[in-house]
Write a protein that holds these residues in place. Structure first.
Motif, PDB file in Angstrom:
ATOM      1  N   ALA A 154       0.867  -1.181   0.000  1.00 13.31           N
ATOM      2  CA  ALA A 154       0.000   0.000   0.000  1.00 13.31           C
ATOM      3  C   ALA A 154       0.901   1.228   0.000  1.00 13.31           C
ATOM      4  CB  ALA A 154      -0.918   0.014   1.217  1.00 13.31           C
ATOM      5  N   ALA A 155       0.617   2.169  -0.880  1.00 11.56           N
ATOM      6  CA  ALA A 155       1.487   3.334  -1.009  1.00 11.56           C
ATOM      7  C   ALA A 155       0.666   4.544  -1.432  1.00 11.56           C
ATOM      8  CB  ALA A 155       2.590   3.069  -2.032  1.00 11.56           C
ATOM      9  N   ARG A 156       1.266   5.705  -1.267  1.00 13.60           N
ATOM     10  CA  ARG A 156       0.675   6.963  -1.728  1.00 13.60           C
ATOM     11  C   ARG A 156       1.490   7.528  -2.868  1.00 13.60           C
ATOM     12  NH1 ARG A 156       2.123  12.027  -1.336  1.00 13.60           N
ATOM     13  NH2 ARG A 156       3.773  11.563   0.178  1.00 13.60           N
ATOM     14  N   LEU A 157       0.814   7.996  -3.899  1.00 18.56           N
ATOM     15  CA  LEU A 157       1.427   8.755  -4.978  1.00 18.56           C
ATOM     16  C   LEU A 157       0.617  10.027  -5.148  1.00 18.56           C
ATOM     17  CD1 LEU A 157       2.163   5.950  -7.616  1.00 18.56           C
ATOM     18  CD2 LEU A 157       3.815   7.114  -6.139  1.00 18.56           C
ATOM     19  N   GLY A 158       1.167  11.165  -4.723  1.00 16.07           N
ATOM     20  CA  GLY A 158       0.383  12.394  -4.724  1.00 16.07           C
ATOM     21  C   GLY A 158      -0.801  12.230  -3.792  1.00 16.07           C
ATOM     22  N   LYS A 159      -2.017  12.396  -4.344  1.00 11.19           N
ATOM     23  CA  LYS A 159      -3.245  12.179  -3.567  1.00 11.19           C
ATOM     24  C   LYS A 159      -3.896  10.840  -3.905  1.00 11.19           C
ATOM     25  CE  LYS A 159      -4.288  17.143  -3.678  1.00 11.19           C
ATOM     26  NZ  LYS A 159      -5.314  18.133  -4.090  1.00 11.19           N
ATOM     27  N   PHE A 160      -3.184   9.976  -4.596  1.00 10.81           N
ATOM     28  CA  PHE A 160      -3.693   8.660  -4.954  1.00 10.81           C
ATOM     29  C   PHE A 160      -3.221   7.613  -3.944  1.00 10.81           C
ATOM     30  CE2 PHE A 160      -3.640  10.994  -8.900  1.00 10.81           C
ATOM     31  CZ  PHE A 160      -4.725  10.526  -9.623  1.00 10.81           C
TER      32      PHE A 160
ATOM     33  N   ASP B 240       7.251  14.851  -5.304  1.00 11.08           N
ATOM     34  CA  ASP B 240       6.659  14.861  -3.967  1.00 11.08           C
ATOM     35  C   ASP B 240       7.491  15.770  -3.072  1.00 11.08           C
ATOM     36  OD1 ASP B 240       6.178  13.988  -1.148  1.00 11.08           O
ATOM     37  OD2 ASP B 240       4.828  12.576  -2.139  1.00 11.08           O
ATOM     38  N   PRO B 241       6.872  16.755  -2.404  1.00 14.40           N
ATOM     39  CA  PRO B 241       7.658  17.728  -1.633  1.00 14.40           C
ATOM     40  C   PRO B 241       8.307  17.166  -0.378  1.00 14.40           C
ATOM     41  CG  PRO B 241       5.321  18.107  -1.336  1.00 14.40           C
ATOM     42  CD  PRO B 241       5.442  17.090  -2.425  1.00 14.40           C
TER      43      PRO B 241
ATOM     44  N   ALA C 222       3.329  17.466  -6.194  1.00 15.97           N
ATOM     45  CA  ALA C 222       2.298  16.469  -5.927  1.00 15.97           C
ATOM     46  C   ALA C 222       1.837  16.491  -4.477  1.00 15.97           C
ATOM     47  CB  ALA C 222       2.810  15.073  -6.278  1.00 15.97           C
ATOM     48  N   GLY C 223       0.516  16.450  -4.279  1.00 11.24           N
ATOM     49  CA  GLY C 223      -0.031  16.175  -2.960  1.00 11.24           C
ATOM     50  C   GLY C 223      -0.628  17.331  -2.208  1.00 11.24           C
ATOM     51  N   ILE C 224      -0.324  18.579  -2.590  1.00 13.91           N
ATOM     52  CA  ILE C 224      -0.826  19.745  -1.868  1.00 13.91           C
ATOM     53  C   ILE C 224      -2.116  20.223  -2.517  1.00 13.91           C
ATOM     54  CG2 ILE C 224      -0.325  22.100  -1.114  1.00 13.91           C
ATOM     55  CD1 ILE C 224       2.662  21.413  -1.406  1.00 13.91           C
ATOM     56  N   GLY C 225      -3.115  20.495  -1.701  1.00 16.48           N
ATOM     57  CA  GLY C 225      -4.383  20.999  -2.205  1.00 16.48           C
ATOM     58  C   GLY C 225      -4.730  22.349  -1.611  1.00 16.48           C
ATOM     59  N   ASN C 226      -6.013  22.640  -1.581  1.00 18.78           N
ATOM     60  CA  ASN C 226      -6.476  23.943  -1.149  1.00 18.78           C
ATOM     61  C   ASN C 226      -6.154  24.227   0.316  1.00 18.78           C
ATOM     62  OD1 ASN C 226      -7.873  26.398  -1.786  1.00 18.78           O
ATOM     63  ND2 ASN C 226      -9.630  25.656  -0.628  1.00 18.78           N
ATOM     64  N   ALA C 227      -6.369  23.228   1.164  1.00 14.41           N
ATOM     65  CA  ALA C 227      -6.203  23.456   2.596  1.00 14.41           C
ATOM     66  C   ALA C 227      -4.740  23.687   2.975  1.00 14.41           C
ATOM     67  CB  ALA C 227      -6.764  22.268   3.375  1.00 14.41           C
ATOM     68  N   TYR C 228      -3.875  22.782   2.551  1.00  8.85           N
ATOM     69  CA  TYR C 228      -2.480  22.905   2.985  1.00  8.85           C
ATOM     70  C   TYR C 228      -1.735  24.018   2.264  1.00  8.85           C
ATOM     71  CZ  TYR C 228      -3.174  18.946   5.972  1.00  8.85           C
ATOM     72  OH  TYR C 228      -3.646  18.125   6.967  1.00  8.85           O
TER      73      TYR C 228
END
Length: 287
Positions: free
Chosen positions: A52-58, A140-141, A173-179
């Protein structure tokens, strides 16, 4: 929308609970959520989850090297875990459930989506890079190789506002509106600042704010079950979703700028020299 820290929390949770288990059933309840047909969804049945892994928001659940269940929760999606999966039948179109995964020990999870705008996406692929959103991800930051100089190179010559650049998955990759709100508040920077106009000191400050904000949020999400991740996310916010409250740094009132499908939050004293931002997408500071 779940962003890097929460998605990392979900992938870590699944690594602990689902890896080593065999999928006994994969039920699609919202056909619009399934974006692929080859391999078919039933190829997951009998497959052991090996990673199980994360890629960006996936989130990527791997079943060996050549079969992967990938999902993106979009704006209103979530994962609901069950130690004992419900036995009730899912009625397509009658519940928020988009996908149900049953495991061989009786546990499993549902992917759910609230609201009428359905954007949750599920893929069954041989290689995660077959998913268009993953193929175009920027770096990825929190990766060790994402240095200050790498970040500076991504900003160079960009005429877009820094808020939009931080949210652009093709850039970072991975940062959206909130962060992005939280990072800019920590960096004491207006969301309308032009990325390519940042000086060396500004870049230093923004890079450090980004790394610290995301590292702390990932740590806060670590070890929490899915049911607790949303509350943990909200508890850590300084400005996002806190319109009308006092800024915890300076005491000024947190303000919002509204767009068609989202808003941004900021502190005028900390970020814009005390001046409020006009509530229009392309406006500069009010005069």
């Amino acid at each position: 929308m779940p962003e890097m820290p929460e998605v990392q929390g979900l992938s870590t949770f699944l690594a602990e609970r689902a890896v080593g288990r065999t999928i006994t059933r994969a039920t699609v309840a919202a056909i619009s959520a399934l974006k692929t047909y080859d391999p078919p969804i039933h190829a997951l049945q009998g497959a052991e989850i090996t990673g199980a892994a994360r890629l960006g928001k996936f989130v990527v659940l791997s079943c060996g090297a050549e079969l992967h269940l990938v999902f993106h929760l979009a704006k209103a999606g979530w994962l609901r875990w069950f130690n004992a999966l419900p036995t009730t039948l899912i009625k397509p179109g009658k519940s928020p459930i988009a996908l149900r995964i049953a495991l061989d020990d009786g546990s499993g999870f549902d992917l759910t989506e609230a609201g009428t705008k359905k954007s949750l996406a599920v893929y069954v692929v041989r290689d995660p890079q077959e998913v268009p959103g993953i193929a175009r991800l920027g770096p990825d930051p929190l990766e060790p190789g994402f240095t200050r100089d790498v970040f500076a190179g991504l900003l160079e010559g960009r005429r877009m506002q820094i808020k939009g650049l931080l949210r652009d998955q093709g850039v970072i990759a991975g940062i959206g509106n909130a962060y992005s709100d939280e990072i800019l508040h920590a960096a004491k920077m207006s969301p309308y600042t032009i990325a390519g106009a940042l000086g060396a000191d500004d870049i230093d400050r923004l890079y450090q704010a980004m790394r610290t904000t995301l590292t702390d949020a990932v740590a806060a999400a670590s070890g929490k079950p899915p049911a607790d991740l949303k509350d943990a996310k909200r508890a850590g916010f300084q400005v996002h979703a806190r319109r009308g409250e006092a800024c915890p740094v300076c005491g000024d009132t947190v303000r919002s700028v509204f767009f068609a499908d989202r808003s941004l939050e900021y502190c005028p004293t900390c970020q814009t020299g005390g001046k409020p931002l006009a509530d229009r997408r392309l406006s500069r500071l009010l005069k």
